[in-house]
Structures are given as C-alpha cells and as structure tokens.
Design a protein around this motif. Structure first.
Motif, mmCIF file in Angstrom:
data_model
loop_
_atom_site.group_PDB
_atom_site.id
_atom_site.type_symbol
_atom_site.label_atom_id
_atom_site.label_comp_id
_atom_site.label_asym_id
_atom_site.label_seq_id
_atom_site.Cartn_x
_atom_site.Cartn_y
_atom_site.Cartn_z
ATOM 1 N N MET A 106 8.239 42.300 29.653
ATOM 2 C CA MET A 106 9.572 42.214 29.047
ATOM 3 C C MET A 106 9.513 41.326 27.819
ATOM 4 O O MET A 106 9.183 40.153 27.922
ATOM 5 C CB MET A 106 10.569 41.653 30.068
ATOM 6 C CG MET A 106 11.969 41.421 29.477
ATOM 7 S SD MET A 106 13.188 40.806 30.668
ATOM 8 C CE MET A 106 12.452 39.284 31.235
ATOM 9 N N SER A 107 9.830 41.887 26.654
ATOM 10 C CA SER A 107 9.813 41.079 25.439
ATOM 11 C C SER A 107 11.059 40.206 25.380
ATOM 12 O O SER A 107 12.126 40.570 25.878
ATOM 13 C CB SER A 107 9.753 41.986 24.210
ATOM 14 O OG SER A 107 11.005 42.591 23.975
ATOM 15 N N GLU A 108 10.923 39.055 24.738
ATOM 16 C CA GLU A 108 12.063 38.150 24.596
ATOM 17 C C GLU A 108 13.166 38.797 23.772
ATOM 18 O O GLU A 108 14.355 38.596 24.026
ATOM 19 C CB GLU A 108 11.601 36.840 23.945
ATOM 20 C CG GLU A 108 10.687 36.008 24.830
ATOM 21 C CD GLU A 108 10.322 34.683 24.177
ATOM 22 O OE1 GLU A 108 10.904 34.357 23.126
ATOM 23 O OE2 GLU A 108 9.473 33.983 24.731
ATOM 24 N N LEU A 109 12.787 39.602 22.772
ATOM 25 C CA LEU A 109 13.780 40.265 21.925
ATOM 26 C C LEU A 109 14.602 41.267 22.728
ATOM 27 O O LEU A 109 15.827 41.322 22.614
ATOM 28 C CB LEU A 109 13.072 40.963 20.762
ATOM 29 C CG LEU A 109 13.968 41.607 19.702
ATOM 30 C CD1 LEU A 109 14.839 40.554 19.030
ATOM 31 C CD2 LEU A 109 13.115 42.330 18.662
ATOM 32 N N SER A 110 13.938 42.061 23.557
ATOM 33 C CA SER A 110 14.648 43.043 24.380
ATOM 34 C C SER A 110 15.559 42.354 25.394
ATOM 35 O O SER A 110 16.702 42.772 25.611
ATOM 36 C CB SER A 110 13.653 43.950 25.104
ATOM 37 O OG SER A 110 12.936 44.744 24.189
ATOM 38 N N ALA A 111 15.067 41.295 26.011
ATOM 39 C CA ALA A 111 15.879 40.557 26.976
ATOM 40 C C ALA A 111 17.113 39.961 26.308
ATOM 41 O O ALA A 111 18.220 40.000 26.860
ATOM 42 C CB ALA A 111 15.045 39.466 27.635
ATOM 43 N N GLU A 145 12.038 50.552 26.503
ATOM 44 C CA GLU A 145 11.695 49.135 26.612
ATOM 45 C C GLU A 145 12.903 48.281 26.981
ATOM 46 O O GLU A 145 12.787 47.305 27.728
ATOM 47 C CB GLU A 145 11.097 48.640 25.297
ATOM 48 C CG GLU A 145 10.632 47.194 25.346
ATOM 49 C CD GLU A 145 9.993 46.721 24.048
ATOM 50 O OE1 GLU A 145 9.888 45.495 23.860
ATOM 51 O OE2 GLU A 145 9.601 47.584 23.248
ATOM 52 N N ALA A 200 13.468 45.737 30.291
ATOM 53 C CA ALA A 200 14.010 44.375 30.213
ATOM 54 C C ALA A 200 15.235 44.231 31.106
ATOM 55 O O ALA A 200 15.394 43.217 31.812
ATOM 56 C CB ALA A 200 14.367 44.044 28.766
#
Length: 222
Positions: free
Chosen positions: A1-6, A107, A111
C-alpha cells in the motif's frame, strides 16, 4: 500500500458502518460522481466508478451471509475476488477464517482494503494483480461480490470460478440481478433487500441473491 494511495482514500472517503452489515466499518464516499471524476485523473482506474469507495449490493449481501453463517469460512483459507473495499474479506476474517486474501486490480482498492481491515481490527492480505487467468491457489472458499456486471468480465470470472470449484473450493457469489450472471450455473442460497446508493443504482434498495457455483454443467432447461 503506497502512502499516496492511502492518503487519497482517507481524504475522499469517510469511515462509517455499512448499511446492511453494520458490524463492519468502511471508508465510503459520500458523493460518487465527484470521486469518479477525480479517479479519472492521476488515479485513473480501468473500471470506474471507484469500486473501493462504495458498499455494492452484491458485496453487502455476501458479507451479510458470511456474517450470519460463520461456519462457512471459520478455520478455512478464503479468497475475496475483485475485493473492492474489502467488505467481504473483512466479514470472512471477522467470522474466523484462517487466512483471507483479497485481490484487486486497482491500487486504490488495495489501499482501501488495507485501511478498512485495520479499522475493523482484522488481518486481510490485500494483493494487487489480475489473477483471472490463473487459479485460486490454496483457497478453500472463494467469495465474489457483484462481479458479473459486464459481458467481457463475466466470461473470465466464470472460467476462474469454475476452476476453483473443480479444485475443491466452495464458491459463493453475491449478485443484484446483473445481466451477465449465468444463473443456470448456480444454486440460490439466500435473497436479501439491500440498501444501495441511489446515485449509483437509480434505486434505494436492490433485491440481491447469494449463489453457490456448481461444479457440474448448467441446469437442464425447463
């Protein structure tokens, strides 16, 4: 999970109980059209609207069934196919599944599944990828909410689910009367009237069925 998506999920969806499965809380969008437009930009999904941001009728029905029949998944390995928000996966984890794998091609959905699982205090392994040309791995139960919404998707999904059931998995599908569900392949388990977003479905309640896939061929006509 990318921080941007979260961060995107947290910003554009509010954590709230699911209408038909209030035991589960999800990050849900209040206004579908604006979020759809946002995901058409940098966060573009191949399958808008963003499935992760709403509790769709098929998933709600399936999650309700799993919650009310925990013996279906308790102690078993579960795959949630095209998991969206992760509602069904979370319901399975809450019902005592030994392991839950939630697969998505978006993606942002991956997330959302991770954030929603954390919010509900359960473990779900969220996976990004298209698995439809493969198999269900070691899953003993395969769950799929609202996956027969397009002709192109329906054929690939059915072939995947048939491979799973012929390998010994139990396969359940939640469906609110989508046109491409091959009903002659399934046995009815339960029917619910599920609250839905009027902006998405043009109605406030959808009659939704939980089906079990048979390993054999279609039912004879008549």
């Amino acid at each position: 999970m990318s921080e941007l998506s979260a961060a995107f999920v947290r910003l554009h969806a509010r954590l709230a109980p699911v209408a038909f499965v209030p035991e589960v809380r999800l990050h849900q969008a209040d206004e579908p059209i604006g979020l759809w437009e946002l995901t058409e930009g940098q966060f573009r999904s191949d399958q808008p609207p963003p499935f992760w941001a709403f509790a769709w009728a098929g998933g709600q029905a399936l999650a309700r069934y799993v919650t009310d029949h925990p013996q279906l998944v308790a102690g078993r390995r579960v795959l949630d196919l095209a998991a969206g928000s992760g509602l069904v996966a979370i319901a399975a984890a809450r019902a005592g599944a030994a392991a839950v794998r939630a697969v998505e091609i978006d993606e942002l959905a991956v997330a959302a599944v991770a954030l929603n699982a954390e919010a509900n205090g359960v473990r779900v392994d969220a996976e990004l990828g298209d698995v439809l040309d493969g198999d269900a791995g070691d899953a003993e139960v395969v769950l799929a909410g609202d996956v027969f919404y397009s002709e192109a998707m329906a054929g690939r999904v059915l072939r995947f689910l048939l491979r799973a059931v012929r390998s010994g998995a139990r396969v359940l599908v939640g469906d609110p009367g989508r046109a491409y569900l091959p009903r002659d392949r399934f046995d009815e388990l339960a029917v619910y009237d599920v609250p839905v977003s009027e902006a998405l479905e043009s109605v406030r309640v959808k009659r939704t069925t939980v089906w079990q896939l048979r390993a054999g061929g279609p039912k004879p006509a008549g």
